[in-house]
Design an enzyme around this catalytic site. Structure first.
Site, PDB file in Angstrom:
ATOM      1  N   CYS A 257       0.820  -1.212   0.000  1.00 22.31           N
ATOM      2  CA  CYS A 257       0.000   0.000   0.000  1.00 22.31           C
ATOM      3  C   CYS A 257       0.855   1.264   0.000  1.00 22.31           C
ATOM      4  O   CYS A 257       2.003   1.243   0.440  1.00 22.31           O
ATOM      5  CB  CYS A 257      -0.856   0.037   1.253  1.00 22.31           C
ATOM      6  SG  CYS A 257      -1.795  -1.446   1.529  1.00 22.31           S
TER       7      CYS A 257
ATOM      8  N   ARG B 170       4.938   0.286  -6.113  1.00 17.80           N
ATOM      9  CA  ARG B 170       4.980  -0.545  -4.917  1.00 17.80           C
ATOM     10  C   ARG B 170       3.997  -1.707  -4.982  1.00 17.80           C
ATOM     11  O   ARG B 170       4.050  -2.607  -4.165  1.00 17.80           O
ATOM     12  CB  ARG B 170       4.688   0.312  -3.672  1.00 17.80           C
ATOM     13  CG  ARG B 170       5.620   1.487  -3.545  1.00 17.80           C
ATOM     14  CD  ARG B 170       5.397   2.220  -2.263  1.00 17.80           C
ATOM     15  NE  ARG B 170       5.800   1.410  -1.135  1.00 17.80           N
ATOM     16  CZ  ARG B 170       7.021   1.384  -0.637  1.00 17.80           C
ATOM     17  NH1 ARG B 170       7.944   2.130  -1.154  1.00 17.80           N
ATOM     18  NH2 ARG B 170       7.316   0.611   0.384  1.00 17.80           N
TER      19      ARG B 170
ATOM     20  N   TRP C 135      -3.201  -2.565  -1.305  1.00 15.41           N
ATOM     21  CA  TRP C 135      -2.835  -3.942  -1.658  1.00 15.41           C
ATOM     22  C   TRP C 135      -3.581  -4.797  -0.652  1.00 15.41           C
ATOM     23  O   TRP C 135      -3.273  -4.777   0.538  1.00 15.41           O
ATOM     24  CB  TRP C 135      -1.322  -4.091  -1.526  1.00 15.41           C
ATOM     25  CG  TRP C 135      -0.730  -5.308  -2.136  1.00 15.41           C
ATOM     26  CD1 TRP C 135      -0.382  -5.479  -3.449  1.00 15.41           C
ATOM     27  CD2 TRP C 135      -0.358  -6.519  -1.464  1.00 15.41           C
ATOM     28  NE1 TRP C 135       0.183  -6.717  -3.634  1.00 15.41           N
ATOM     29  CE2 TRP C 135       0.199  -7.378  -2.437  1.00 15.41           C
ATOM     30  CE3 TRP C 135      -0.447  -6.977  -0.153  1.00 15.41           C
ATOM     31  CZ2 TRP C 135       0.672  -8.655  -2.135  1.00 15.41           C
ATOM     32  CZ3 TRP C 135       0.020  -8.245   0.145  1.00 15.41           C
ATOM     33  CH2 TRP C 135       0.572  -9.073  -0.834  1.00 15.41           C
TER      34      TRP C 135
ATOM     35  N   ASN D 129      -1.643   1.950   5.921  1.00 20.55           N
ATOM     36  CA  ASN D 129      -0.745   0.866   5.498  1.00 20.55           C
ATOM     37  C   ASN D 129      -0.494   0.004   6.718  1.00 20.55           C
ATOM     38  O   ASN D 129      -0.215   0.544   7.789  1.00 20.55           O
ATOM     39  CB  ASN D 129       0.619   1.402   5.032  1.00 20.55           C
ATOM     40  CG  ASN D 129       0.542   2.127   3.714  1.00 20.55           C
ATOM     41  OD1 ASN D 129      -0.522   2.202   3.101  1.00 20.55           O
ATOM     42  ND2 ASN D 129       1.673   2.667   3.278  1.00 20.55           N
ATOM     43  N   GLY D 130      -0.545  -1.311   6.542  1.00 23.91           N
ATOM     44  CA  GLY D 130      -0.260  -2.210   7.660  1.00 23.91           C
ATOM     45  C   GLY D 130      -1.465  -3.061   7.982  1.00 23.91           C
ATOM     46  O   GLY D 130      -2.418  -3.144   7.193  1.00 23.91           O
TER      47      GLY D 130
ATOM     48  N   GLU E  81      18.574 -16.747  -8.658  1.00 21.34           N
ATOM     49  CA  GLU E  81      18.151 -15.374  -8.928  1.00 21.34           C
ATOM     50  C   GLU E  81      17.632 -15.241 -10.365  1.00 21.34           C
ATOM     51  O   GLU E  81      16.636 -14.555 -10.608  1.00 21.34           O
ATOM     52  CB  GLU E  81      19.325 -14.419  -8.641  1.00 21.34           C
ATOM     53  CG  GLU E  81      19.077 -12.957  -8.913  1.00 21.34           C
ATOM     54  CD  GLU E  81      17.901 -12.333  -8.160  1.00 21.34           C
ATOM     55  OE1 GLU E  81      17.333 -12.953  -7.252  1.00 21.34           O
ATOM     56  OE2 GLU E  81      17.532 -11.210  -8.530  1.00 21.34           O
TER      57      GLU E  81
ATOM     58  N   LYS F  29      13.867 -14.020 -11.244  1.00 19.58           N
ATOM     59  CA  LYS F  29      13.593 -12.855 -12.096  1.00 19.58           C
ATOM     60  C   LYS F  29      12.576 -13.217 -13.156  1.00 19.58           C
ATOM     61  O   LYS F  29      11.617 -12.499 -13.386  1.00 19.58           O
ATOM     62  CB  LYS F  29      14.869 -12.354 -12.793  1.00 19.58           C
ATOM     63  CG  LYS F  29      15.818 -11.533 -11.975  1.00 19.58           C
ATOM     64  CD  LYS F  29      15.347 -10.147 -11.594  1.00 19.58           C
ATOM     65  CE  LYS F  29      14.600 -10.141 -10.321  1.00 19.58           C
ATOM     66  NZ  LYS F  29      15.288 -10.043  -9.066  1.00 19.58           N
TER      67      LYS F  29
ATOM     68  N   GLU G  98       9.012 -13.878 -11.716  1.00 18.36           N
ATOM     69  CA  GLU G  98       8.355 -12.660 -11.244  1.00 18.36           C
ATOM     70  C   GLU G  98       7.776 -11.823 -12.369  1.00 18.36           C
ATOM     71  O   GLU G  98       6.667 -11.339 -12.275  1.00 18.36           O
ATOM     72  CB  GLU G  98       9.389 -11.732 -10.595  1.00 18.36           C
ATOM     73  CG  GLU G  98       9.824 -12.051  -9.238  1.00 18.36           C
ATOM     74  CD  GLU G  98      10.761 -10.954  -8.748  1.00 18.36           C
ATOM     75  OE1 GLU G  98      11.915 -10.910  -9.200  1.00 18.36           O
ATOM     76  OE2 GLU G  98      10.325 -10.155  -7.923  1.00 18.36           O
TER      77      GLU G  98
ATOM     78  N   HIS H 180      19.869 -35.650  -9.444  1.00 17.21           N
ATOM     79  CA  HIS H 180      19.164 -36.331  -8.352  1.00 17.21           C
ATOM     80  C   HIS H 180      17.660 -36.087  -8.404  1.00 17.21           C
ATOM     81  O   HIS H 180      16.975 -36.274  -7.402  1.00 17.21           O
ATOM     82  CB  HIS H 180      19.733 -35.878  -7.001  1.00 17.21           C
ATOM     83  CG  HIS H 180      21.190 -36.205  -6.847  1.00 17.21           C
ATOM     84  ND1 HIS H 180      21.650 -37.490  -6.699  1.00 17.21           N
ATOM     85  CD2 HIS H 180      22.293 -35.419  -6.884  1.00 17.21           C
ATOM     86  CE1 HIS H 180      22.971 -37.481  -6.620  1.00 17.21           C
ATOM     87  NE2 HIS H 180      23.391 -36.227  -6.742  1.00 17.21           N
TER      88      HIS H 180
ATOM     89  N   LYS I 108       6.605  -3.922  -4.078  1.00 16.59           N
ATOM     90  CA  LYS I 108       8.019  -3.574  -3.979  1.00 16.59           C
ATOM     91  C   LYS I 108       8.577  -3.872  -2.600  1.00 16.59           C
ATOM     92  O   LYS I 108       9.654  -4.442  -2.470  1.00 16.59           O
ATOM     93  CB  LYS I 108       8.212  -2.098  -4.338  1.00 16.59           C
ATOM     94  CG  LYS I 108       9.667  -1.663  -4.340  1.00 16.59           C
ATOM     95  CD  LYS I 108      10.467  -2.423  -5.388  1.00 16.59           C
ATOM     96  CE  LYS I 108      11.951  -2.153  -5.322  1.00 16.59           C
ATOM     97  NZ  LYS I 108      12.708  -3.214  -6.039  1.00 16.59           N
TER      98      LYS I 108
HETATM   99  C1  F6R Z   1      12.669  -9.930  -6.234  1.00 17.07           C
HETATM  100  C2  F6R Z   1      12.345  -9.012  -5.186  1.00 17.07           C
HETATM  101  C3  F6R Z   1      11.907  -9.574  -3.876  1.00 17.07           C
HETATM  102  C4  F6R Z   1      12.673  -8.869  -2.758  1.00 17.07           C
HETATM  103  C5  F6R Z   1      12.175  -9.362  -1.387  1.00 17.07           C
HETATM  104  C6  F6R Z   1      12.970  -8.729  -0.261  1.00 17.07           C
HETATM  105  O1  F6R Z   1      13.033  -9.276  -7.401  1.00 17.07           O
HETATM  106  O2  F6R Z   1      12.419  -7.829  -5.346  1.00 17.07           O
HETATM  107  O3  F6R Z   1      12.110 -10.947  -3.831  1.00 17.07           O
HETATM  108  O4  F6R Z   1      14.021  -9.128  -2.924  1.00 17.07           O
HETATM  109  O5  F6R Z   1      10.833  -9.045  -1.232  1.00 17.07           O
HETATM  110  O6  F6R Z   1      12.900  -7.352  -0.318  1.00 17.07           O
HETATM  111  P1  F6R Z   1      13.940  -6.425   0.429  1.00 17.07           P
HETATM  112  O7  F6R Z   1      15.263  -6.647  -0.187  1.00 17.07           O
HETATM  113  O8  F6R Z   1      13.427  -5.045   0.235  1.00 17.07           O
HETATM  114  O9  F6R Z   1      13.924  -6.858   1.864  1.00 17.07           O
END
Ligand code: F6R
Length: 610
Positions: free
Chosen positions: A2, A27, A75, A101-102, A483, A487, A490, A506, A605
């Site tokens: 949010c 976000r 959100w 928010n929260g 990673e 990517k 996502e 395995h 985000k």
């Molecule tokens: C992936 C991504 C998320 C964040 C995760 C942790 O591209 O952005 O997996 O890495 O939510 O977020 P932070 O680093 O802000 O704690």
């Protein structure tokens, strides 16, 4: 997640707030709303869906012109995605409008109580409870401050709030507990927001609220108090974000822009954290002493930051000979810790606001452990609550999928491992100087990889219709495989798995057939030969191999269908060079599939809920 923005000043509130909402879009959200105060009445417009749905609705159903208002991107947590559950929420008699928010943990208890006092709820949200509780207390003796204090002390959970009060058209009430809230100080105007990007256009002077603080924001005055009503003195900081940081510039998406900013991030950290060809991350002598006394490290992080942590583990163990465990924050924060005072916890987080990682650091503190944070946002909760902080200096990262922050995290962990090894006498001077010299040439090497953008786009054309993709790497590049897979899933919604190359036989080998693209990350490292064997195993099952390898690698070339050649670097730097083509691959695959890489569905985000 949010987003909150509030404005009081002399400009048209609706336009300031809608621009602010757009800035917060990155976000992640599923509905949006706005409330303005005019002639003693609060007017609310809110809509499920994207901000342009709200804007369309605002054309249909005009808001009165006003210079004060609050707005929100939601959100969903409590209650589905619909117009009614969107924020702002009005109290029953329209005295207060609240954006939040929260999560309020005790909302059903409070709701039950208010229902007994003849309050009727329109939405399924926990936020409407806040609006009604505040109104209930206010109507008791018409003392606003008392009502605010009573309310905040009855709420359990996390909340950042911006509140309009219909009886005062020069007041926004802001409240912070475990969810960020920042006040932006202008000339005859002030703003409040959950993220400074929402007000950077108007001012760069900001006051970061601490937990348990309330602010009364007026056009020409801002006051602060704690949850006991005692005044709190605050000082402002000047935000040194460039004007263009929250803008895409010539790039079609933030994700691409941020991938292209990676040489700059590496150069910045090189400049900040090295002197005379030596790492100087541990300039703080207390931190240096602390680290030298530690015999064990636990890294806690989530998502991409967790993957950076895995790279950190390899490097710290190799260079500094300290055992390192890496744990998902969501697991680490809820388990019993078998650790003593010689254990250091490192919390890694881009945003510094990830609820699970915050909980992890608090858990560590409950056990009396020292916490070192590696974060991007200096003002964040994790930065504030940790004993020591190292910043990754990646600048604002707007794309939901983390790219440049990952590079910054890996680079900082590399320098930390190197410096620890050096001061422990495990890496001689001349070796460190050589390593730092290699790091200095990294931005140039990354620029070279970025030149492969259209080649990588062509490879994306070959895989974008696939249902699955497998990523394999070994040793230092096993986290790169994880990673790379994260990517692509996502941003393009293709199912992807990342696996240690040696482990593939395995089990996951059963998945391989002529339809499965397998990305094999195998630059020249000590894991090269073994990863090559895994590539042969895939080839023998007709898997389609996309390899990320160094120039002139004939052996890998023989087994590959598509090749991305990256410049050779020393082994310890390969996690940085080898992830960049995978970020570009994910980006182009997403675009080819018609997905918006900046705002992947269902994601946010910073994940501020547990
Ligand atoms: C992936 C991504 C998320 C964040 C995760 C942790 O591209 O952005 O997996 O890495 O939510 O977020 P932070 O680093 O802000 O704690």
């Amino acid at each position: 997640m949010c987003g909150i923005v509030g404005y009081v000043g002399y400009k048209d509130a609706e336009s300031v707030l809608t621009v602010g909402l757009h800035k917060l879009e990155y976000r992640g959200y599923d509905s949006a709303g706005i409330a303005v105060l005019k002639d003693g009445k609060i007017h609310v417009r809110k809509k499920a869906g994207k901000i342009h749905e709200l804007e369309r609705y605002l054309v249909e159903k005009n808001l009165p012109k006003s210079n004060i208002g609050i707005a929100h991107t939601r959100w969903a947590t409590h209650g589905g995605v619909n117009d009614t559950n969107a924020h702002p929420h009005l109290s029953q008699n329209g005295i207060f409008a609240v954006v939040h928010n929260g999560i309020i943990d005790n909302f059903s208890h409070l709701k039950g109580y208010l229902e007994k006092q003849n309050y009727h709820f329109k939405s399924d949200t926990d936020t409407e409870v806040i609006a009604n509780l505040l109104e209930y207390h206010y109507l008791n003796d018409r003392n606003l401050t008392k009502a605010i204090l009573k309310t905040v002390n009855e709420l359990e959970g996390s909340f950042a709030l911006a509140i309009l009060f219909k009886e005062d058209d020069d007041l926004i009430i802001g409240i912070r507990k475990d969810s960020p809230l920042i006040v932006g100080l202008g000339e005859n105007e002030n703003l409040v927001a959950s993220d400074q990007v929402a007000f950077l256009q108007h001012t760069k002077r900001a006051i970061f609220m601490d937990n348990g603080e309330i602010t009364l924001v007026r056009r020409r005055m801002v006051e602060f108090m704690n949850f006991s009503g005692e005044p709190v003195k605050k000082t402002y900081v000047f935000l040194n974000h460039g004007d263009d940081e929250a803008e895409k510039g010539p790039y079609p998406h933030f994700m691409l822009k941020e991938i292209y900013e990676q040489p700059k991030v590496v150069m910045t950290n090189y400049k900040i954290y090295t002197r005379n060809e030596k790492p100087v991350l541990l300039r703080d002598l207390n931190l240096r002493k602390l680290l030298l006394n530690k015999t064990r490290i636990i890294i806690e992080a989530a998502g991409t930051s967790y993957h950076a942590g895995l790279v950190g583990k390899y490097l710290i163990e190799t260079f500094a000979n300290i055992p390192v465990e890496v744990d998902y924050s969501s697991e680490f924060s809820y388990r019993r810790l078998a650790a003593d005072s010689r254990t250091l916890v490192i919390a890694i987080s881009q945003s510094g606001e990830t609820a699970d990682t915050i909980e992890g650091l608090r858990n560590a503190k409950r056990y009396g452990l020292d916490v070192l944070a590696i974060v991007n946002r200096p003002e964040s909760t994790i930065a504030r609550e940790s004993d020591y902080v190292i910043y990754i200096n990646a600048g604002l990262e707007i794309g939901v999928a983390s790219t440049k922050a990952y590079i910054g995290q890996v680079q900082v962990l590399t320098l930390l491992a190197m410096e620890l090894g050096h001061i422990k006498g495990l890496i001689p001077d001349e070796e460190v100087i050589k390593m730092i010299a290699s790091m200095k040439s990294l931005p140039e090497k990354i620029e070279k990889i970025l030149l492969l953008n259209s080649h990588i786009e062509h490879i994306a054309e070959k895989i974008y219709t696939s249902d699955n993709v497998m990523f394999l790497g070994r040793g230092l590049n096993y986290p790169t495989a994880l990673e790379g897979a994260l990517k692509i899933k996502e941003v393009s919604y293709i199912h992807a798995i990342g696996y240690p190359a040696g482990e593939m036989k395995h089990g996951p080998l059963a998945l391989v057939d002529e339809r499965l693209p397998v990305v094999i990350i195998n630059p020249k490292t000590s894991a090269y030969e073994l990863t090559l064997s895994s590539a042969h195993e895939v080839r023998a099952r007709n898997g389609r191999i996309i390899s990320v390898i160094n120039e002139n690698d004939e052996l890998m070339k023989e087994v590959s269908d598509y090749i991305i050649y990256i410049p050779e670097v020393e082994e310890f730097l390969t996690p940085i060079t080898s992830i960049i083509p995978l970020q570009l691959l994910a980006y182009h695959t997403a675009v080819l599939r018609g997905c918006d890489p900046d705002k992947p569905r269902n994601l946010a985000k910073s994940v501020t809920v547990k």
